[in-house]
Design an enzyme around this catalytic site. Structure first.
Site, short mmCIF file in Angstrom:
data_model
loop_
_atom_site.label_atom_id
_atom_site.label_comp_id
_atom_site.label_asym_id
_atom_site.label_seq_id
_atom_site.Cartn_x
_atom_site.Cartn_y
_atom_site.Cartn_z
N LYS A 38 0.84 -1.20 0.00
CA LYS A 38 0.00 0.00 0.00
C LYS A 38 0.88 1.26 0.00
CE LYS A 38 -3.58 2.15 2.85
NZ LYS A 38 -4.49 1.98 3.97
N GLU A 61 10.54 -4.78 4.43
CA GLU A 61 10.57 -6.19 4.05
C GLU A 61 10.24 -6.35 2.56
OE1 GLU A 61 8.96 -5.00 6.70
OE2 GLU A 61 9.06 -6.40 8.41
N GLY A 113 -4.95 -2.05 5.18
CA GLY A 113 -4.14 -3.20 4.75
C GLY A 113 -4.80 -4.54 5.01
N ARG A 114 -5.25 -4.76 6.25
CA ARG A 114 -5.83 -6.07 6.60
C ARG A 114 -7.24 -6.26 6.06
NH1 ARG A 114 -4.70 -2.83 10.64
NH2 ARG A 114 -6.27 -2.09 12.11
N GLU A 150 -4.85 -7.06 15.33
CA GLU A 150 -4.34 -5.75 14.93
C GLU A 150 -5.46 -4.71 14.97
OE1 GLU A 150 -0.75 -5.21 12.15
OE2 GLU A 150 -2.42 -4.62 10.89
N HIS A 182 -5.16 -33.25 18.05
CA HIS A 182 -4.06 -34.06 18.58
C HIS A 182 -2.93 -33.19 19.10
CE1 HIS A 182 -5.91 -37.73 16.90
NE2 HIS A 182 -6.39 -36.84 16.03
N LYS A 219 9.45 -1.30 14.70
CA LYS A 219 10.02 -0.96 13.38
C LYS A 219 11.06 0.13 13.53
CE LYS A 219 6.14 -1.35 10.16
NZ LYS A 219 5.29 -0.55 9.28
C1 G6Q Z 1 -2.59 -3.87 7.96
C2 G6Q Z 1 -1.37 -3.18 8.32
C3 G6Q Z 1 -0.10 -3.86 7.87
C4 G6Q Z 1 0.31 -3.59 6.44
C5 G6Q Z 1 1.76 -4.06 6.25
C6 G6Q Z 1 2.24 -3.87 4.84
O1 G6Q Z 1 -3.69 -3.46 8.21
O2 G6Q Z 1 -1.46 -1.89 7.91
O3 G6Q Z 1 -0.11 -5.25 8.09
O4 G6Q Z 1 -0.54 -4.22 5.55
O5 G6Q Z 1 2.59 -3.36 7.14
O6 G6Q Z 1 2.15 -2.54 4.47
P1 G6Q Z 1 2.28 -2.09 2.98
O7 G6Q Z 1 1.17 -2.70 2.21
O8 G6Q Z 1 2.24 -0.61 2.99
O9 G6Q Z 1 3.61 -2.63 2.48
#
Ligand code: G6Q
Length: 547
Positions: free
Chosen positions: A207, A213, A267-268, A353, A384, A512
């Site tokens: 996003k 990462e 994001g989520r 989250e 199990h 972070k």
């Molecule tokens: C979700 C969070 C988080 C996000 C990641 C990746 O709701 O905001 O999990 O999706 O940190 O972020 P980017 O999509 O910006 O790389």
């Protein structure tokens, strides 16, 4: 909304109801009411929710519905669907529901209808995914792109990964999907080792397009590709999913290869947006659309059904009942479907989250428990492993059991065995086994009196342990859409009741930030940075080994 909901009328009433009700045994409730199973069940399309194995009766439910009314759940639902900026801390609208909207009504954010841009991107996703699947969009050397790699993390990974795996039976036969999320070089190496650059398409899903990462992994993959095929190959092997055009272009992906989404998509909550591109390529746009339609069916139900018949509202209130009155701050989600094995991982982010917060929307610390810990895994495997604790541990863990009536793989009697197990677990958790029943069983098995006396406590089960059972006809794209939207809305309702912002995630930032301070020390370009003695010791220890 006023801070200090413990003092509110509905909350105080629930405390009274709890005091009177708390020792009630579900097995007695079932014995007293032959219709209980039916009474506390709801159907929507091809889905059934049976919530009768909960510590509830009509009085409890009425008191919970009153709390939802008092907390303004109805207005908040309207506000979300109406595009209001309910993500207060980030001053954003929350419109994952717009991404799957199937009617022609507009949704305005800042006076601008967001629906046309959503439809444009969906059309672009349809055209591109079809071209890849048909082989009309090929790699640089003209070969069909059959290995699709999603590079993303958190919300840009968990949703598409879970959904792509859940819909494996719908994958095109010649397409394989891979996911690289972790910064651990192993994640990248293990995927790239399997691939041929000529047939690989990388989807960089971010996003913000600034996540360390994802960008590190994307650069590594870009080098791997250009080492083999040269710089010119990038435009045929890389696409981006993002809200940040400038950063996408800086990375070297031109905007034709960019699929846009917007800051009103969290994001989520983004697997319904461009972030779902890998799902489209794997299962085809028609199936992706069915998933959106399933979610839309749940959205409509959520927005219109009265609370007493509203699946997400009921699930949310049951969670509140355990979390805030029984002080049970955890629950488990157990899909009895191998294709849904990643659902608990996905839901962990969605729930924890979103609702792992401790400051209210009125800028005050909460004085009640908010988001629970969620864990889970696929049944019967987990029977199990951790189910011992669910049955006989000292803490109660409410469970959501999920199963399709029909499997994608009806081989022999596997599925009847699976079904009998899920139903037996719910029944056993609720019913338990008294010492008297355990003794009778031991006696029947021919055990001596002294053996019975020694074993009967170990062999008894307290029972009265709650669970919901959710049954789909089959886990198809529509059902998956319904299921995920159901949990999104459940989490939303709980956030409203707790008066927190379910749509920010400031909690992930501190770590972070601190990692960025430590990195130069590990790389040997900064020295003597002040930390606590443990962190300093650990840094020095690792540096010595890596020398
Ligand atoms: C979700 C969070 C988080 C996000 C990641 C990746 O709701 O905001 O999990 O999706 O940190 O972020 P980017 O999509 O910006 O790389």
């Amino acid at each position: 909304m006023m801070f200090g909901q413990k003092k509110s009328k509905a909350w105080r009433n629930l405390e009274c109801v709890y005091r009177r009700f708390k020792d009630t045994q579900m097995r007695d409730l079932f014995a007293a009411d032959r219709m209980r199973g039916e009474r506390y069940s709801l159907k929507l399309e091809n889905m059934l929710l049976d919530y009768s194995k909960n510590r509830i009766n009509d009085t409890v439910m009425q008191a919970l519905f009153a709390l939802a009314e008092e907390r303004g759940v109805r207005d908040k639902i309207k506000a979300m669907f109406g595009g209001q900026k309910i993500n207060q801390t980030e001053n954003r609208a929350v419109l994952h529901v717009a991404l799957r909207k199937q009617d022609n009504e507009p949704i305005y954010v800042d006076g601008h209808d967001v629906m046309p841009q959503i439809r444009n991107v969906l059309n672009k996703m349809r055209d591109f995914s079809e071209a890849v699947r048909l082989g009309t969009f090929t790699g640089y050397t003209g070969k069909k792109l059959t290995n699709i790699v999603n590079i993303g993390i958190g919300g840009s990974d968990l949703g598409p990964f879970m959904a792509t795996e859940a819909l494996r039976p719908y994958w095109a036969k010649d397409i394989k999907c891979y996911f690289i999320s972790n910064i651990d070089g192993t994640a990248c190496a293990e995927v790239l080792n399997k691939l041929d650059p000529e047939t690989t398409l990388f989807i960089v899903a971010s996003k913000t397009f600034t996540t360390i990462e994802t960008l590190t992994n994307a650069h590594t993959c870009r080098h791997w590709l250009t080492d083999a095929l040269g710089e010119h190959a990038v435009s045929k092997h890389f696409v981006a999913l993002s809200t940040n055009k400038a950063e996408v272009e800086k990375f070297g992906i031109n905007s034709d290869n960019m699929f846009e989404f917007w800051d009103f998509v969290g994001g989520r909550y983004s697997m319904w947006s461009a972030i779902g591109l890998i799902i489209c390529i794997a299962v085809g746009y028609k199936n992706f659309e069915r998933m959106l339609q399933g979610a839309y069916a749940m959205d409509k139900h959520f927005a219109t059904a009265d609370f007493a018949h509203n699946i997400p509202v009921i699930l949310a209130l049951l969670g509140i009942w355990y979390n805030n009155f029984y002080n049970i701050h955890r629950y488990a989600v157990i899909p009895y479907d191998q294709y849904l094995q990643y659902l608990p991982n996905y839901l962990q982010q969605l729930d924890m989250e979103s609702n792992g917060k401790s400051i209210t929307l009125d800028n005050e610390p909460v004085d009640y428990a908010t988001g629970p810990v969620l864990f889970g895994g696929a049944g019967t495997d987990v029977q199990h492993s951790f189910f011992q604790l669910l049955h006989q541990g000292t803490g109660i863990v409410p469970v959501d059991f999920i199963i399709p009536a029909i499997s994608h793989n009806e081989i022999g009697n596997h599925h009847p065995i699976l079904i009998s197990n899920i139903l037996a677990q719910g029944e056993a958790l609720m019913h338990g086994k008294t010492e008297k029943e355990a003794s009778a069983e031991l006696e029947k098995a021919g055990k001596s009196k002294s053996e019975i006396a020694r074993l009967k406590k170990y062999k008894s089960f307290s029972g009265n342990r709650p669970s919901n059972t959710i049954i789909f006809k089959k886990i198809d794209p529509f059902a998956l859409g319904q299921l995920i939207a159901m949990y999104e809305h459940k989490v939303f309702v709980q956030g409203v009741i707790w008066n927190i912002d379910s749509f920010d995630q400031f909690g992930v930032e501190l770590g972070k930030q601190m990692a960025l301070n430590i990195l130069p020390e590990i790389e040997g370009t900064a020295f003597g940075v002040e930390h606590d003695s443990s962190t300093t010791g650990l840094i020095n220890y690792i540096k010595k080994i890596r020398k």
